[in-house]
Design an enzyme around this catalytic site. Structure first.
Site, PDB file in Angstrom:
ATOM      1  N   GLU A 228       5.165   7.355   8.154  1.00 49.59           N
ATOM      2  CA  GLU A 228       4.440   7.812   6.961  1.00 49.59           C
ATOM      3  C   GLU A 228       3.007   8.184   7.363  1.00 49.59           C
ATOM      4  O   GLU A 228       2.308   7.372   7.955  1.00 49.59           O
ATOM      5  CB  GLU A 228       4.391   6.716   5.899  1.00 49.59           C
ATOM      6  CG  GLU A 228       3.675   7.173   4.635  1.00 49.59           C
ATOM      7  CD  GLU A 228       3.520   6.070   3.586  1.00 49.59           C
ATOM      8  OE1 GLU A 228       3.131   4.950   3.954  1.00 49.59           O
ATOM      9  OE2 GLU A 228       3.789   6.348   2.406  1.00 49.59           O
TER      10      GLU A 228
ATOM     11  N   GLU B 250       6.448  -1.989  -4.393  1.00 53.51           N
ATOM     12  CA  GLU B 250       6.592  -0.529  -4.319  1.00 53.51           C
ATOM     13  C   GLU B 250       5.838  -0.094  -3.069  1.00 53.51           C
ATOM     14  O   GLU B 250       4.612  -0.172  -3.007  1.00 53.51           O
ATOM     15  CB  GLU B 250       6.033   0.113  -5.594  1.00 53.51           C
ATOM     16  CG  GLU B 250       6.898  -0.274  -6.791  1.00 53.51           C
ATOM     17  CD  GLU B 250       6.375   0.194  -8.138  1.00 53.51           C
ATOM     18  OE1 GLU B 250       5.200   0.590  -8.224  1.00 53.51           O
ATOM     19  OE2 GLU B 250       7.144   0.149  -9.095  1.00 53.51           O
TER      20      GLU B 250
ATOM     21  N   CYS C  11       2.781   8.464  -2.764  1.00 52.33           N
ATOM     22  CA  CYS C  11       3.888   7.787  -2.076  1.00 52.33           C
ATOM     23  C   CYS C  11       5.171   8.600  -2.162  1.00 52.33           C
ATOM     24  O   CYS C  11       6.018   8.535  -1.283  1.00 52.33           O
ATOM     25  CB  CYS C  11       4.098   6.411  -2.667  1.00 52.33           C
ATOM     26  SG  CYS C  11       4.375   6.474  -4.449  1.00 52.33           S
TER      27      CYS C  11
ATOM     28  N   LYS D 236      -6.136  -7.339  -8.113  1.00 51.80           N
ATOM     29  CA  LYS D 236      -6.971  -7.045  -6.944  1.00 51.80           C
ATOM     30  C   LYS D 236      -6.777  -5.563  -6.655  1.00 51.80           C
ATOM     31  O   LYS D 236      -5.794  -5.159  -6.035  1.00 51.80           O
ATOM     32  CB  LYS D 236      -6.498  -7.894  -5.760  1.00 51.80           C
ATOM     33  CG  LYS D 236      -7.577  -8.291  -4.777  1.00 51.80           C
ATOM     34  CD  LYS D 236      -8.219  -7.169  -4.026  1.00 51.80           C
ATOM     35  CE  LYS D 236      -7.398  -6.596  -2.912  1.00 51.80           C
ATOM     36  NZ  LYS D 236      -7.936  -5.324  -2.412  1.00 51.80           N
TER      37      LYS D 236
HETATM   38  P1  NAD Z   1      -2.419  -1.052   1.579  1.00 52.40           P
HETATM   39  O1  NAD Z   1      -1.140  -1.776   1.780  1.00 52.40           O
HETATM   40  O2  NAD Z   1      -3.328  -0.885   2.731  1.00 52.40           O
HETATM   41  O3  NAD Z   1      -3.300  -1.757   0.460  1.00 52.40           O
HETATM   42  C1  NAD Z   1      -2.816  -1.959  -0.850  1.00 52.40           C
HETATM   43  C2  NAD Z   1      -3.516  -3.149  -1.459  1.00 52.40           C
HETATM   44  O4  NAD Z   1      -3.140  -4.322  -0.747  1.00 52.40           O
HETATM   45  C3  NAD Z   1      -5.027  -3.087  -1.406  1.00 52.40           C
HETATM   46  O5  NAD Z   1      -5.533  -3.597  -2.617  1.00 52.40           O
HETATM   47  C4  NAD Z   1      -5.353  -3.993  -0.228  1.00 52.40           C
HETATM   48  O6  NAD Z   1      -6.641  -4.560  -0.280  1.00 52.40           O
HETATM   49  C5  NAD Z   1      -4.294  -5.060  -0.383  1.00 52.40           C
HETATM   50  N1  NAD Z   1      -3.978  -5.816   0.833  1.00 52.40           N
HETATM   51  C6  NAD Z   1      -3.997  -5.375   2.111  1.00 52.40           C
HETATM   52  N2  NAD Z   1      -3.606  -6.373   2.946  1.00 52.40           N
HETATM   53  C7  NAD Z   1      -3.336  -7.449   2.172  1.00 52.40           C
HETATM   54  C8  NAD Z   1      -2.900  -8.784   2.449  1.00 52.40           C
HETATM   55  N3  NAD Z   1      -2.640  -9.195   3.676  1.00 52.40           N
HETATM   56  N4  NAD Z   1      -2.740  -9.616   1.393  1.00 52.40           N
HETATM   57  C9  NAD Z   1      -2.975  -9.227   0.141  1.00 52.40           C
HETATM   58  N5  NAD Z   1      -3.404  -7.981  -0.183  1.00 52.40           N
HETATM   59  C10 NAD Z   1      -3.576  -7.101   0.827  1.00 52.40           C
HETATM   60  O7  NAD Z   1      -2.030   0.351   0.943  1.00 52.40           O
HETATM   61  P2  NAD Z   1      -3.007   1.556   0.608  1.00 52.40           P
HETATM   62  O8  NAD Z   1      -3.453   2.154   1.894  1.00 52.40           O
HETATM   63  O9  NAD Z   1      -4.012   1.118  -0.394  1.00 52.40           O
HETATM   64  O10 NAD Z   1      -2.028   2.556  -0.152  1.00 52.40           O
HETATM   65  C11 NAD Z   1      -1.237   3.494   0.500  1.00 52.40           C
HETATM   66  C12 NAD Z   1       0.170   2.984   0.675  1.00 52.40           C
HETATM   67  O11 NAD Z   1       0.713   2.656  -0.600  1.00 52.40           O
HETATM   68  C13 NAD Z   1       1.121   4.000   1.268  1.00 52.40           C
HETATM   69  O12 NAD Z   1       1.967   3.370   2.185  1.00 52.40           O
HETATM   70  C14 NAD Z   1       1.929   4.476   0.061  1.00 52.40           C
HETATM   71  O13 NAD Z   1       3.201   5.000   0.355  1.00 52.40           O
HETATM   72  C15 NAD Z   1       2.016   3.226  -0.724  1.00 52.40           C
HETATM   73  N6  NAD Z   1       2.294   3.513  -2.125  1.00 52.40           N
HETATM   74  C16 NAD Z   1       3.540   3.256  -2.614  1.00 52.40           C
HETATM   75  C17 NAD Z   1       3.839   3.550  -3.936  1.00 52.40           C
HETATM   76  C18 NAD Z   1       5.207   3.309  -4.521  1.00 52.40           C
HETATM   77  O14 NAD Z   1       5.342   3.394  -5.731  1.00 52.40           O
HETATM   78  N7  NAD Z   1       6.217   3.016  -3.725  1.00 52.40           N
HETATM   79  C19 NAD Z   1       2.846   4.100  -4.762  1.00 52.40           C
HETATM   80  C20 NAD Z   1       1.602   4.350  -4.226  1.00 52.40           C
HETATM   81  C21 NAD Z   1       1.326   4.038  -2.900  1.00 52.40           C
END
Ligand code: NAD
Length: 493
Positions: free
Chosen positions: A397, A261, A295, A185
């Site tokens: 963040e 992550e 991130c 997804k």
């Molecule tokens: P997000 O958590 O909003 O969304 C990530 C994914 O999760 C999307 O595909 C979204 O549709 C899905 N999602 C959201 N709510 C959900 C739920 N309740 N159930 C299942 N799936 C759900 O994150 P984002 O805004 O897309 O990305 C940015 C974030 O990702 C930042 O916090 C960043 O630090 C983090 N990030 C971490 C790493 C790492 O390696 N630690 C790498 C990249 C990004």
């Protein structure tokens, strides 16, 4: 700009080797962040499509894919990496259309690393031994124990929008190398390259059902339907810490394993004995690359007081040289935010910083852009000083192109401030004193500590976050811990 995402007019799911729409006909818009215009419609999966994707993945696992000899499976993964590279320009165009990121960045990082993730993990799985123990028994004959690594099963891969292809393949690569099947997804903001990968899967002969893609949002949409599905055996997720918490609740039902992550609020530590050129160059990238949507990026910079003014002034000069523009222009090195929602969120922190009395060294708002980009999601690279450590801007963040710079007077103070956060993803330490570098690196509570570099990744090493920045480690053999299960065989001799 056109995208070659697929032959259909709208971006489809990829289920059991076919591009399909949603039975409900539900669609959502996806935007080009450079212009702010809708560039395509995307099918939104309901429970029906999620169920079809999980069923396809389960069937593939029980069928030919599950029985396939390792060598043959890994040869397919090599072909997959070559297949991505053969369509490099299509991936590059699709990724930059979805994210607005400069070609200069995506052509060096996103696409090549996206392809490499399949080769790296194919190599890892070939070369890992399992353990074996001889047990002494009262009859003197003994027993031989040996471990087998078996696939976890059907793995749900939920990925974010900041490095869409790279972060998705970082999980799909090891999952497939270990013999699992996947339902992915991707983020609703960036559906293109994950869908395009479906085409390459078919081109290189990955069997239907091994790799499936469903599109949609999180809560009450594809993401939640996927994590709730009872035939999902494990969930690997990259995204926000709050989302991880929601997913973990779902994973508890049925005792599914998770690998997370998550977010970060990473500190850069710049000591007076650093090589200033290196520290400026590295901090520029760590604060502003990918418009700060990394991130591992640095949003808190701590600088030893004797070089504080010089550092702030030089970082300001470099930040003001960043060149926003069309992704395909060679001199563009600064893109827009991925979405209007993300820009609004970052702007709300810009306003908060101002209200809390920050000194705005540079930026702080929305830049004037030429007419054709004026509706794009542009934002200024921003540097602040003079906020207290308790400020939300320093604690939370932001995930935008911004950093706060704070002076420190001793190594202990720098370490204390760096660790004063709920997150624990990454740090960058700038010093030419090797003893200090090792000492400080060991004391910062993070998954990865860089010394005199940033974003330098050896894919064989453990990657993940401490504290609220993640659960588990992926990378090299560490990925096998999540994507396989150890089965012990005990043979009485
Ligand atoms: P997000 O958590 O909003 O969304 C990530 C994914 O999760 C999307 O595909 C979204 O549709 C899905 N999602 C959201 N709510 C959900 C739920 N309740 N159930 C299942 N799936 C759900 O994150 P984002 O805004 O897309 O990305 C940015 C974030 O990702 C930042 O916090 C960043 O630090 C983090 N990030 C971490 C790493 C790492 O390696 N630690 C790498 C990249 C990004």
């Amino acid at each position: 700009m056109q995208t070659k995402v697929n032959k259909q007019e709208a971006i489809c799911h990829f289920i059991n080797g076919e591009f399909v729409g949603s039975a409900s006909g539900k669609m959502f818009d996806t935007y080009n962040p450079v212009t702010g215009e809708v560039y395509a419609q995307v099918h939104e999966a309901g429970r029906e499509e999620v169920d079809a994707a999980v069923r396809a993945a389960s069937d593939a696992l029980k069928g030919v894919w599950g029985e396939m000899p390792l060598e043959k499976r890994l040869a397919l993964l090599y072909k997959l990496a070559d297949g991505i590279n053969a369509r490099f320009d299509d991936f590059l165009q699709a990724e930059c259309l979805d994210t607005g990121k400069p070609y200069s960045l995506a052509s060096h990082i996103d696409i090549p690393r996206g392809a490499a993730n399949f080769k790296v993990f194919a190599d890892v799985i070939k070369n890992v031994a399992t353990e074996s123990f001889m047990l002494e028994t009262p009859d003197g004959a003994g027993a031989l124990n040996y471990a087998l690594r078996v696939p976890k099963g059907v793995v749900a891969v939920i990925s974010p929008w900041n490095l869409p292809l790279l972060l998705m393949t970082w999980k799909v690569g090891p999952a497939l190398a270990c013999g699992n099947t996947v339902v992915v997804k991707p983020s609703e903001e960036t559906p293109a390259t994950t869908t395009l990968l479906g085409e390459v899967m078919n081109e290189v002969g990955i069997l239907p059902g091994v790799f499936n893609v469903i599109h949609g949002f999180g809560p009450d949409s594809a993401g939640e339907f996927l994590t709730q599905h009872k035939d999902i055996d494990a969930i690997t997720f990259t995204g926000e810490t709050a989302t991880g918490t929601a997913i973990m609740r779902e994973a508890a039902v049925g005792m599914r394993d998770v690998s997370f992550e998550l977010g970060g609020k990473n500190a850069g530590l710049v000591f007076a004995d650093c090589d200033m050129d290196k520290a400026i160059e590295g901090t520029m990238r760590s604060a502003f690359a990918n418009c700060g949507q990394v991130c591992l990026g640095t949003e808190r910079v701590y600088v030893e007081r004797s070089i504080f003014d010089e550092f702030v002034s030089r970082l300001k000069t470099e930040a003001e040289k960043l060149k926003p523009g069309l992704p395909e222009n060679k001199d563009t090195n600064f893109g827009p935010m991925v979405s209007i929602q993300q820009r609004d969120k970052v702007i709300s922190y810009y306003e908060k910083a101002q209200q809390e009395g920050a000194t705005i060294v540079t930026g702080g708002g929305i830049p004037e852009m030429p007419e054709e980009f004026s509706k794009g999601f542009w934002i200024e690279p921003t540097i602040w000083t003079d906020l207290p450590e308790s400020s939300a801007v320093i604690q939370e963040e932001i995930f935008g192109p911004c950093c706060h710079i704070q002076p420190f007077d001793s190594e202990e103070e720098a370490i204390r401030m760096a660790n004063d956060t709920d997150y624990g993803l990454a740090t960058a330490i700038w010093t030419e004193n090797t003893t200090r570098a090792h000492r400080v690196a060991a004391k910062i509570e993070v998954g990865i500590a860089w010394v005199n570099c940033w974003f330098l990744r050896d894919l064989r090493t453990p990657f993940g976050g401490s504290k609220q920045s993640g659960i588990g480690r992926e990378g090299g053999v560490h990925s096998l811990e999540f994507y396989t299960e150890m089965r012990n065989v005990c043979v009485k001799l």
